[in-house]
Design a protein around this motif. Structure first.
Motif, PDB file in Angstrom:
ATOM      1  N   GLY A  71       0.815  -1.216   0.000  1.00 13.08           N
ATOM      2  CA  GLY A  71       0.000   0.000   0.000  1.00 13.08           C
ATOM      3  C   GLY A  71       0.846   1.263   0.000  1.00 13.08           C
ATOM      4  O   GLY A  71       0.601   2.190  -0.786  1.00 13.08           O
ATOM      5  N   ALA A  72       1.852   1.307   0.865  1.00 15.33           N
ATOM      6  CA  ALA A  72       2.705   2.494   0.939  1.00 15.33           C
ATOM      7  C   ALA A  72       3.503   2.653  -0.350  1.00 15.33           C
ATOM      8  O   ALA A  72       3.570   3.742  -0.929  1.00 15.33           O
ATOM      9  CB  ALA A  72       3.640   2.381   2.147  1.00 15.33           C
ATOM     10  N   ALA A 117      -3.819   0.530   4.998  1.00 10.57           N
ATOM     11  CA  ALA A 117      -2.384   0.450   4.712  1.00 10.57           C
ATOM     12  C   ALA A 117      -1.931   1.604   3.823  1.00 10.57           C
ATOM     13  O   ALA A 117      -0.877   2.203   4.052  1.00 10.57           O
ATOM     14  CB  ALA A 117      -2.043  -0.893   4.056  1.00 10.57           C
ATOM     15  N   VAL A 120      -2.196   5.004   6.048  1.00  4.91           N
ATOM     16  CA  VAL A 120      -1.145   5.112   7.068  1.00  4.91           C
ATOM     17  C   VAL A 120       0.226   5.257   6.407  1.00  4.91           C
ATOM     18  O   VAL A 120       1.009   6.144   6.749  1.00  4.91           O
ATOM     19  CB  VAL A 120      -1.171   3.874   7.990  1.00  4.91           C
ATOM     20  N   GLY A 121       0.497   4.392   5.434  1.00  3.50           N
ATOM     21  CA  GLY A 121       1.808   4.432   4.781  1.00  3.50           C
ATOM     22  C   GLY A 121       2.060   5.773   4.128  1.00  3.50           C
ATOM     23  O   GLY A 121       3.142   6.362   4.274  1.00  3.50           O
ATOM     24  N   TYR A 122       1.055   6.303   3.426  1.00  4.74           N
ATOM     25  CA  TYR A 122       1.261   7.551   2.694  1.00  4.74           C
ATOM     26  C   TYR A 122       1.296   8.748   3.638  1.00  4.74           C
ATOM     27  O   TYR A 122       2.089   9.677   3.442  1.00  4.74           O
ATOM     28  CB  TYR A 122       0.171   7.741   1.640  1.00  4.74           C
ATOM     29  N   GLY A 146       7.092   4.667   6.611  1.00  3.16           N
ATOM     30  CA  GLY A 146       5.675   4.582   6.258  1.00  3.16           C
ATOM     31  C   GLY A 146       5.271   3.161   5.931  1.00  3.16           C
ATOM     32  O   GLY A 146       4.236   2.663   6.413  1.00  3.16           O
ATOM     33  N   ALA A 147       6.074   2.473   5.131  1.00  7.55           N
ATOM     34  CA  ALA A 147       5.780   1.084   4.771  1.00  7.55           C
ATOM     35  C   ALA A 147       5.787   0.201   6.016  1.00  7.55           C
ATOM     36  O   ALA A 147       4.896  -0.630   6.216  1.00  7.55           O
ATOM     37  CB  ALA A 147       6.800   0.589   3.747  1.00  7.55           C
ATOM     38  N   SER A 150       2.684   0.788   8.231  1.00  6.16           N
ATOM     39  CA  SER A 150       1.390   0.445   7.623  1.00  6.16           C
ATOM     40  C   SER A 150       0.981  -0.986   7.946  1.00  6.16           C
ATOM     41  O   SER A 150      -0.216  -1.276   8.048  1.00  6.16           O
ATOM     42  CB  SER A 150       1.460   0.645   6.100  1.00  6.16           C
ATOM     43  N   ALA A 154      -2.413  -1.977  10.059  1.00  8.43           N
ATOM     44  CA  ALA A 154      -3.467  -2.738   9.373  1.00  8.43           C
ATOM     45  C   ALA A 154      -3.808  -3.997  10.170  1.00  8.43           C
ATOM     46  O   ALA A 154      -4.982  -4.376  10.283  1.00  8.43           O
ATOM     47  CB  ALA A 154      -3.018  -3.103   7.957  1.00  8.43           C
TER      48      ALA A 154
END
Lengths: 237, 116
Positions: A71-72, A117, A120-122, A146-147, A150, A154
């Protein structure tokens, strides 16, 4: 962490499906601003790449494995709204074609991996990009953190859903501890893969990383011609 | 504000080749241990509440091609198929949503700044 059918009761599954549908509807609007002739093929490629790398389960602890969520990484490569759509397509194909993740749990999986994901990641990435030096290393650190975050977020979001609509009656605190702990480890793998992929793309085609546009702009502005300071010329006459 | 726009075709084709190799060949070496959620579910005794997906008997279920006995070939073919299906769906969707280079007449407010 593809949730199978049956873990959550029908009410909770329906609620997450509604959340997922609303998120995807917003993303369909938002992605129009992110996508043009150049970024649309990149989005298709990124989704296909995430699908492929999600097949690569890596061992994280005794008898347990994990894989990239992506996601990130996707949000940084093609933009957050487009990332929601890319992740949703990946999860849809996995559920419908490969029976990976339940059909009634599709809304849950989209909520966890395409919405939570990515968001949060972004969000962590954007905050750190502002705080850290505007360099390639700063960008990669922001992406890695970030990754990393995430994944456990999640996982804990799943535990939250499980506390609302889990079919089994189990001690939630210990489930949260187990899920959080193992997904911290999986998050390290998520960060490593995301940073490696971003680093490779930044080396070959930095212009194709949407989250690195602030670095590109610096490069364009840097060679300002000295003629912008004409004072000595004016004195000469 | 845009630097000279370089083509993306070569990059996309190279990236697709990497994805196909990862899904078609790399996935042979993936860990087959239960993932974090499955492992937690087993540990805390709710793994049994999982029900089989309604498509659990589909020809590509669990990343294998029904009828192909060689495990590596079966998994590789399933992975390659999945990459191409995801590429077609995600690429098709984003191509439909993208802004055309020539601004569409019905959306005059989408003109980018600095083009004139």
């Amino acid at each position: 962490m593809h949730v199978p059918d049956g873990f959550l009761d029908p009410t909770t599954s329906a609620a997450t499906a509604a959340v997922a549908a609303a998120g995807v509807a917003l993303a369909l609007r938002g992605a129009r601003r992110e996508l043009d002739e150049r970024t649309a093929p990149m989005a298709g490629l990124t989704a296909a790449f995430v699908f492929a790398v999600q097949m690569m389960n890596f061992p994280v602890a005794a008898g347990t494995s994990g894989h990239l969520i992506g996601g990130a990484l996707t949000a940084i490569l093609v933009g957050p709204w487009t990332a929601v759509l890319c992740m949703t397509v990946v999860l849809l194909v996995q559920a419908v074609v490969f029976a990976d993740g339940g059909l009634t749990a599709l809304g849950t999986n989209v909520t966890l991996m395409a919405l939570v994901a990515v968001a949060v990641g972004y969000a962590v990435f954007r905050v750190l990009v502002v705080l850290l030096p505007r360099t390639r290393v700063g960008l990669l650190v922001a992406a890695g953190v970030g990754a990393f975050l995430s994944v456990p977020v999640a996982a804990l979001a799943f535990v939250g859903l499980f506390s609302l609509g889990g079919v089994a009656d189990v001690a939630l605190g210990t489930v949260a501890a187990t899920m959080g702990g193992v997904h911290l480890l999986i998050g390290l793998g998520e960060a490593a893969i995301s940073v490696a992929v971003l680093s490779a793309v930044l080396t070959v085609r930095p212009d194709l990383v949407r989250g690195a546009r602030h670095l590109q702009r610096d490069v364009v502005l840097a060679p300002r011609p000295p003629a912008a300071h004409p004072v000595p010329v004016a004195d000469a006459s | 504000m845009s630097s000279p726009r370089r083509r993306t075709t070569g990059f996309v084709l190279a990236g697709l080749l990497v994805a196909l190799l990862v899904a078609g060949v790399g996935s042979w070496y993936a860990s087959s241990s239960p993932d974090g959620l499955e492992s937690a579910a087993e540990q805390h005794g709710f793994a049994e509440t999982a029900r089989d997906s309604a498509v659990a008997d589909s020809p590509l279920a669990d990343y294998g091609v029904a009828g192909v006995s060689d495990g590596r070939l079966s998994g590789g073919l399933a992975g390659v198929t999945g990459v191409l299906v995801v590429l077609a769906l995600a690429g098709g969707l984003t191509l439909v949503l993208r802004r055309r280079t020539a601004p569409a007449p019905e959306t005059p407010d989408s003109l980018p700044a600095g083009q004139g």
